[in-house]
Design an enzyme around this catalytic site. Sequence first.
Site, PDB file in Angstrom:
ATOM      1  N   SER A 200      40.891  46.809  31.767  1.00 61.36           N
ATOM      2  CA  SER A 200      41.899  46.796  32.819  1.00 61.36           C
ATOM      3  C   SER A 200      42.150  48.204  33.366  1.00 61.36           C
ATOM      4  O   SER A 200      41.228  48.832  33.895  1.00 61.36           O
ATOM      5  CB  SER A 200      43.183  46.162  32.293  1.00 61.36           C
ATOM      6  OG  SER A 200      44.105  45.929  33.317  1.00 61.36           O
ATOM      7  N   ASP A 356      41.280  35.834  37.249  1.00 61.39           N
ATOM      8  CA  ASP A 356      41.828  37.188  37.137  1.00 61.39           C
ATOM      9  C   ASP A 356      41.944  37.775  38.538  1.00 61.39           C
ATOM     10  O   ASP A 356      40.979  37.740  39.310  1.00 61.39           O
ATOM     11  CB  ASP A 356      40.888  38.043  36.265  1.00 61.39           C
ATOM     12  CG  ASP A 356      41.361  39.481  36.094  1.00 61.39           C
ATOM     13  OD1 ASP A 356      42.481  39.809  36.520  1.00 61.39           O
ATOM     14  OD2 ASP A 356      40.591  40.271  35.527  1.00 61.39           O
ATOM     15  N   HIS A 386      42.761  37.373  32.655  1.00 59.65           N
ATOM     16  CA  HIS A 386      43.011  38.785  32.415  1.00 59.65           C
ATOM     17  C   HIS A 386      43.753  39.004  31.098  1.00 59.65           C
ATOM     18  O   HIS A 386      44.662  38.258  30.750  1.00 59.65           O
ATOM     19  CB  HIS A 386      43.828  39.390  33.553  1.00 59.65           C
ATOM     20  CG  HIS A 386      43.882  40.884  33.506  1.00 59.65           C
ATOM     21  ND1 HIS A 386      42.909  41.673  34.060  1.00 59.65           N
ATOM     22  CD2 HIS A 386      44.765  41.741  32.937  1.00 59.65           C
ATOM     23  CE1 HIS A 386      43.198  42.941  33.854  1.00 59.65           C
ATOM     24  NE2 HIS A 386      44.316  43.009  33.158  1.00 59.65           N
TER      25      HIS A 386
END
Length: 416
Positions: A200, A356, A386
């Site tokens: 991320s 995501d 995610h």
Amino acid sequence: MDIGTAILIIGFAALVAAFLLLVIGLVYSELMNSDIPRGVANRWKLHMVHGLFVGIAIVGRILHRLGVCHQISFLRWFVACFLTRLNPVPAGLRVKDMKFSDVPVRVYEPTTVCDGLRRGLVYFPGGGWVLGNIDSVDEVCRHIAKETNTTVVSVRYRLAPEHRYPAPLDDCEAATCHFLSVAEAEFSVDPRRVAVGGDSTGANLAAALCQRLARREIGHLLFPCAQVLIYPALQMADFNLPSYQQNHAVPILFRGRMAFYFLQYLNGDMSLCQDVLEGIHVPNELKPQYEEWLSPSNLPAGFLARGYEKHPTPEYDGQVYHAMKDGLEHEVSPLLAEDADIQKTPPTFILTCEYDVLRDDGYLYRKRLLDLEKDVTWRHLAGGFHGMINFFNHCWLGFPSAVQVLDCVVDYIKQL
């Protein structure tokens, strides 16, 4: 018990009950605004986990407004106390907390016999630049180190909002350069086989760091041999890409929450959140270039299957741009870097998840790299969402799909 004491107890109980009812009502409202498609792996478990996270976020928000503590501080405390579990170090692994150039790190060294020098990986945890820490990815780093016979360095970079851009990136650079300089002498690691990576916003830092090091061309230090980007956040020019539209309300990362994290990283001005989501911070002269790089026509047909509507071209606002201009720079939005900078980056591994908001960021970066004839390995999890990697080996919080993520990463690192 006298009447006064009884009244105080009843009053306190009423306040607690009212507080709980308020939290329950807000959690219910938030859950009704979420949307977990049927294709998401373990969707009912994700509903449950999302409900827990929403409840904690709401309590943090209430405490923040009451002046008790900052919302983010409460979230960090809760995650550290109740959602982070450090297991005993397994056989075959040595774990040490250290400092590299004054940056705290945790080093995971396999103790098995190795012919020659080992490979290395410097890992940057995700968490929106505000929550990530080395404890939250401890199981991930242990697994990578053991399964690939790799020395892994997890970096505890400074967090926003206390320390905003470029402080987290500076810490990642300092720790990485230190490790590269001592890898062979102190850790029996081949400095020519040291990769950087993260998940991320940690992947954002890894990509930005590779571009920064490539631009500086520091002659006395070796360059990372690869970048491992797990569902990376790579740009804040367009929050209306197909993945942002399709997955805007899919936990763990909502569309608006991603803008919140970018703003925390840059300046903390939450009044700009809707402006950023609409895109009025992008200057007219930059739009043609960005549209070329971010066009949905660059995406595979399957990424458009769940629907997409072209967002109207927003009217540019110069004041918003000047407040947010750092966000369009390559060190915050590596996907928006010039060809010359991306051309110098090392071989790349990119993992994306179907459900995501950041799915398209990863794929569009892949396309830019391929257009420049760079070496790219791409893995896509059709049922993924995610934040999966944070649930790896976390008992009842665990998701089988997190194992899939780690399997893909392990397979790639073994090839370095």
